[in-house]
Design a protein around this motif. Structure first.
Motif, PDB file in Angstrom:
ATOM      1  N   PHE A   1      12.414  32.405 -10.685  1.00  0.00           N
ATOM      2  CA  PHE A   1      11.667  32.500  -9.425  1.00  0.00           C
ATOM      3  C   PHE A   1      10.189  32.792  -9.649  1.00  0.00           C
ATOM      4  CE2 PHE A   1      10.299  34.872  -5.634  1.00  0.00           C
ATOM      5  CZ  PHE A   1      10.652  33.990  -4.635  1.00  0.00           C
ATOM      6  N   PHE A   2       9.881  33.698 -10.583  1.00  0.00           N
ATOM      7  CA  PHE A   2       8.502  34.138 -10.818  1.00  0.00           C
ATOM      8  C   PHE A   2       7.958  33.597 -12.128  1.00  0.00           C
ATOM      9  CE2 PHE A   2      10.073  37.757  -8.221  1.00  0.00           C
ATOM     10  CZ  PHE A   2       9.155  37.689  -7.202  1.00  0.00           C
ATOM     11  N   ASP A   3       6.638  33.347 -12.161  1.00  0.00           N
ATOM     12  CA  ASP A   3       5.990  33.033 -13.428  1.00  0.00           C
ATOM     13  C   ASP A   3       5.424  34.330 -14.014  1.00  0.00           C
ATOM     14  OD1 ASP A   3       3.557  33.591 -12.200  1.00  0.00           O
ATOM     15  OD2 ASP A   3       2.943  31.498 -12.071  1.00  0.00           O
ATOM     16  N   GLU A   4       4.668  34.241 -15.093  1.00  0.00           N
ATOM     17  CA  GLU A   4       4.173  35.430 -15.778  1.00  0.00           C
ATOM     18  C   GLU A   4       3.203  36.241 -14.922  1.00  0.00           C
ATOM     19  OE1 GLU A   4       1.576  31.990 -16.675  1.00  0.00           O
ATOM     20  OE2 GLU A   4       3.714  32.317 -16.832  1.00  0.00           O
ATOM     21  N   ASN A   5       2.616  35.655 -13.890  1.00  0.00           N
ATOM     22  CA  ASN A   5       1.689  36.370 -13.017  1.00  0.00           C
ATOM     23  C   ASN A   5       2.372  36.889 -11.751  1.00  0.00           C
ATOM     24  OD1 ASN A   5      -0.589  35.874 -14.683  1.00  0.00           O
ATOM     25  ND2 ASN A   5      -0.601  33.779 -13.918  1.00  0.00           N
TER      26      ASN A   5
ATOM     27  N   VAL B   1       8.470  27.629  -7.143  1.00  0.00           N
ATOM     28  CA  VAL B   1       9.039  26.548  -6.341  1.00  0.00           C
ATOM     29  C   VAL B   1       8.858  26.841  -4.856  1.00  0.00           C
ATOM     30  CG1 VAL B   1      11.148  25.267  -5.821  1.00  0.00           C
ATOM     31  CG2 VAL B   1      10.748  26.110  -8.137  1.00  0.00           C
ATOM     32  N   PRO B   2       8.133  25.985  -4.122  1.00  0.00           N
ATOM     33  CA  PRO B   2       7.988  26.219  -2.685  1.00  0.00           C
ATOM     34  C   PRO B   2       9.359  26.281  -2.004  1.00  0.00           C
ATOM     35  CG  PRO B   2       6.480  24.509  -3.425  1.00  0.00           C
ATOM     36  CD  PRO B   2       7.391  24.803  -4.572  1.00  0.00           C
ATOM     37  N   GLY B   3       9.541  27.295  -1.164  1.00  0.00           N
ATOM     38  CA  GLY B   3      10.788  27.445  -0.423  1.00  0.00           C
ATOM     39  C   GLY B   3      11.924  28.089  -1.187  1.00  0.00           C
TER      40      GLY B   3
ATOM     41  N   TYR C   1      11.248  35.269  -0.875  1.00  0.00           N
ATOM     42  CA  TYR C   1      11.081  33.848  -0.611  1.00  0.00           C
ATOM     43  C   TYR C   1       9.709  33.412  -1.107  1.00  0.00           C
ATOM     44  CZ  TYR C   1       8.130  35.149   3.364  1.00  0.00           C
ATOM     45  OH  TYR C   1       7.135  35.681   4.149  1.00  0.00           O
ATOM     46  N   SER C   2       9.630  32.189  -1.541  1.00  0.00           N
ATOM     47  CA  SER C   2       8.386  31.574  -1.954  1.00  0.00           C
ATOM     48  C   SER C   2       7.843  30.810  -0.751  1.00  0.00           C
ATOM     49  CB  SER C   2       8.662  30.615  -3.112  1.00  0.00           C
ATOM     50  OG  SER C   2       7.523  29.853  -3.398  1.00  0.00           O
ATOM     51  N   CYS C   3       6.584  31.020  -0.422  1.00  0.00           N
ATOM     52  CA  CYS C   3       6.010  30.353   0.743  1.00  0.00           C
ATOM     53  C   CYS C   3       6.272  28.849   0.650  1.00  0.00           C
ATOM     54  CB  CYS C   3       4.513  30.621   0.825  1.00  0.00           C
ATOM     55  SG  CYS C   3       3.789  29.985   2.349  1.00  0.00           S
ATOM     56  N   PRO C   4       6.824  28.276   1.700  1.00  0.00           N
ATOM     57  CA  PRO C   4       7.162  26.855   1.674  1.00  0.00           C
ATOM     58  C   PRO C   4       5.964  25.916   1.511  1.00  0.00           C
ATOM     59  CG  PRO C   4       8.331  27.961   3.427  1.00  0.00           C
ATOM     60  CD  PRO C   4       7.334  28.932   2.904  1.00  0.00           C
TER      61      PRO C   4
ATOM     62  N   GLY D   1       2.165  29.659  -3.587  1.00  0.00           N
ATOM     63  CA  GLY D   1       2.582  30.611  -4.608  1.00  0.00           C
ATOM     64  C   GLY D   1       2.810  32.013  -4.087  1.00  0.00           C
ATOM     65  N   ALA D   2       2.484  32.271  -2.820  1.00  0.00           N
ATOM     66  CA  ALA D   2       2.693  33.602  -2.255  1.00  0.00           C
ATOM     67  C   ALA D   2       4.187  33.866  -2.079  1.00  0.00           C
ATOM     68  CB  ALA D   2       1.993  33.721  -0.906  1.00  0.00           C
ATOM     69  N   ALA D   3       4.556  35.129  -2.204  1.00  0.00           N
ATOM     70  CA  ALA D   3       5.948  35.523  -2.021  1.00  0.00           C
ATOM     71  C   ALA D   3       6.035  36.572  -0.924  1.00  0.00           C
ATOM     72  CB  ALA D   3       6.525  36.079  -3.320  1.00  0.00           C
TER      73      ALA D   3
END
Length: 111
Positions: free
Chosen positions: A20-24, A29-31, A52-55, A59-61
């Motif tokens: 779900f998350f990258d190193e930052n 993945v949107p949605g 949730y990942s902003c659709p 990149g916002a969660a």
């Protein structure tokens, strides 16, 4: 940040936090959705937390507290239809100042 409109985006469940998350700690993945287990963040009413990942793909969660078949008493919270194949949340999800829409039958749609 201004309101962003998107085309419908399929909701997918990530199998792990690493997926779900990258190193930052920004979502990939949107949605995408990530369930936080009772072991990780216990609740007293059997509800779950979902990231949730902003659709829109920015990149916002965000996070929502959900419960199958009912809306948890503690707010903010969402009623979840109980399906991980075609999840539906009520009411709408508002990522304040950025995106507002619905997750219905496994698809994110902007208002």
């Amino acid at each position: 940040m201004s309101e962003v409109k998107t085309e419908p985006v399929a909701a997918t469940f990530a199998e792990s936090e690493a997926a779900f998350f990258d190193e930052n700690m920004r979502t990939r993945v949107p949605g995408a959705l990530l369930v936080i287990s009772q072991d990780e963040r216990p609740t007293d009413d059997g509800s779950e937390y979902w990231y949730y990942s902003c659709p829109c793909g920015c990149g916002a969660a965000g996070a929502v507290r959900v419960k199958a078949g009912e809306k948890p008493a503690q707010s903010p919270s969402w009623h979840w239809n109980g399906s991980k194949e075609t999840p539906t949340l009520m009411p709408s999800v508002h990522h304040i100042g950025h995106w507002h829409g619905w997750l219905t039958d496994g698809v994110w749609r902007s208002c």
